[in-house]
Write an enzyme that holds these catalytic residues in place. Structure first.
Site: not given
Ligand SMILES: *Cc1c(COP(=O)(O)O)cnc(C)c1O
Length: 425
Positions: A221, A244
């Site tokens: 994040q 993301k």
């Molecule tokens: C989304 C997320 C993950 C996991 O990411 P993946 O793509 O599902 O493996 C791990 N840590 C945080 C803080 C996240 O927001």
């Protein structure tokens, strides 16, 4: 948040969000179209779960498949070499994106989840033993809890948990108090996916390094919102997920200091990661290849390259300033709603607002605002221990990305008002 570059208001002013939005095809679609009724514009406030992709990423991936696609690192033929060159170039791009010292510190994984599992399995199984302590925080994503619990079951390691205060601020004193001669690893989020709290990464690493303890940061994040410099933080491992960051699914990144990666055994075995294979014994390549068994997600890596180019073309500081503005505006607007409680108000937090509404279940909030076209996340956000800390089971979460607008914040607020009216809350 010392290690994150401060933003200037002027960055937010020069940021042309409408031009940015035009790059994202999905943002112009309507949702909930029904017979005789026009749909609602999509208000996408769930980038913390997964971000949408700009045309530049989508096109880079399809163009790659149309023109340059082939398996990599194997063929002598033209396309294989071309695909290999393009794949390898992205590794360098990621290294520069994190300010990593060299390309060979960057490992491609399937996800952030797999990157953390790789470290817990390879480093953890090799260097941790019964009674050794691993420090996590109460605001970890399950991806940074469960791999350590698997190691706990297998090796008998002990997990220690750093608390947060009522604002959601990482308790640095408590962390310093947990560090001891028994501490052998620290794994902490760089930005909470629920509270938005940015942790003092450089200080966390400094205190651990005083005892020779390596630190992993979960930056899933963080990299999406701010410039990150792994050398400035002095992270031993740094992990993020690509979907993301406006890139494709199925790809994660692990940065590791080379001298640590070099000491670590393979995580998975297979093709590409070997030096020589015989039934008498097999030798492994050096990192990062050692950790990339099998055919990697080649097209997705090309997509990641395009995503980094895209984010950098907008400017990471400009993005941060824009998102800070949205966060401030949304916090101010939502705070005016009676009965609405925001979880996490740490200074310098990322653009994520989790909230509850007195007398209304979060699932009902999510379902009703969705009728207005507003997409938010509801539930436990893969961080159940944190919900417990704040005395809430589930919550609603609005998370902002580089394409969101103040008008979308207004849409969120008025749809939450409608929820309140519906429930008389
Ligand atoms: C989304 C997320 C993950 C996991 O990411 P993946 O793509 O599902 O493996 C791990 N840590 C945080 C803080 C996240 O927001």
């Amino acid at each position: 948040m010392v290690e994150l570059t401060r933003t200037r208001d002027s960055d937010a002013l020069s940021y042309d969000v409408e031009r940015v939005r035009a790059d994202f095809p999905v943002l112009s679609r309507l949702v909930h179209e029904r017979k005789g009724k026009p749909g609602k514009p999509l208000v996408y406030l769930d980038s913390g779960a997964s971000a949408h992709k700009p045309r530049q990423v989508i096109e880079a991936m399809s163009r790659f498949m149309e023109e340059d696609y082939s398996n990599i690192h194997r063929g002598v033929h033209f396309l294989s070499q071309r695909a290999t060159d393009r794949f390898d170039a992205v590794r360098g791009k990621v290294a520069r994106f994190l300010n990593a010292p060299s390309d060979n510190t960057i490992v491609f994984t399937r996800s952030a989840t797999e990157a953390i599992n790789l470290v817990a399995s390879s480093y953890g199984r090799t260097f941790l033993k019964e009674g050794d302590e691993v420090i996590l925080s109460v605001m970890e994503h399950h991806a940074n809890i469960v791999p350590w619990q698997l190691l706990q079951a297998e090796k008998g390691i002990v997990i220690k948990v750093v608390p947060v205060d009522d604002e959601g601020v990482f308790d640095l004193d408590a962390y310093a108090g947990l560090l001891s001669d028994r501490t052998k690893f620290v794994a902490i989020t760089h930005c909470s996916n629920v509270l938005g709290t940015v942790t003092p990464a450089r200080e966390i690493a400094r205190l651990a390094h005083e005892r020779g303890v390596p630190v992993l940061f979960d930056g899933s994040q963080a990299v999406v919102h701010r410039p990150v410099d792994v050398q400035e933080i002095d992270a031993d491992f740094y992990v993020f997920t690509v979907h993301k960051l406006y890139g494709p699914t199925g790809l994660g990144v692990l940065y590791g200091k080379y001298e640590l990666l070099k000491k670590m055994p393979p995580y998975q075995g297979g093709g590409d990661m070997i030096e020589a294979v015989s039934f008498e014994g097999t030798t492994f390549k050096l990192p990062p290849t050692r950790f990339e068994a099998g055919t990697p997600p080649i097209t997705e890596v090309i997509g990641l390259g395009a995503a980094i180019d895209y984010v950098e073309s907008l400017g990471r500081e400009a993005i941060a300033a824009h998102e800070d503005d949205l966060l401030k505006y949304a916090t101010q607007q939502l705070s005016q709603l009676e009965g609405l409680r925001i979880l996490g108000t740490a200074p310098g937090k990322g653009p994520i607002i989790s909230f509850t509404l007195d007398g209304v279940h979060p699932h009902d909030i999510g379902t009703i605002v969705d009728q207005y076209g507003v997409a938010i996340r509801v539930g436990r956000h893969c961080a159940e221990p944190l919900g417990e800390r704040f005395g809430v089971g589930a919550s609603a979460r609005a998370s902002f990305g580089l394409y969101n607008t103040r008008a979308e914040v207004d849409a969120l607020v008025s749809s939450v008002r409608a929820v309140k009216e519906f429930f008389g809350a």
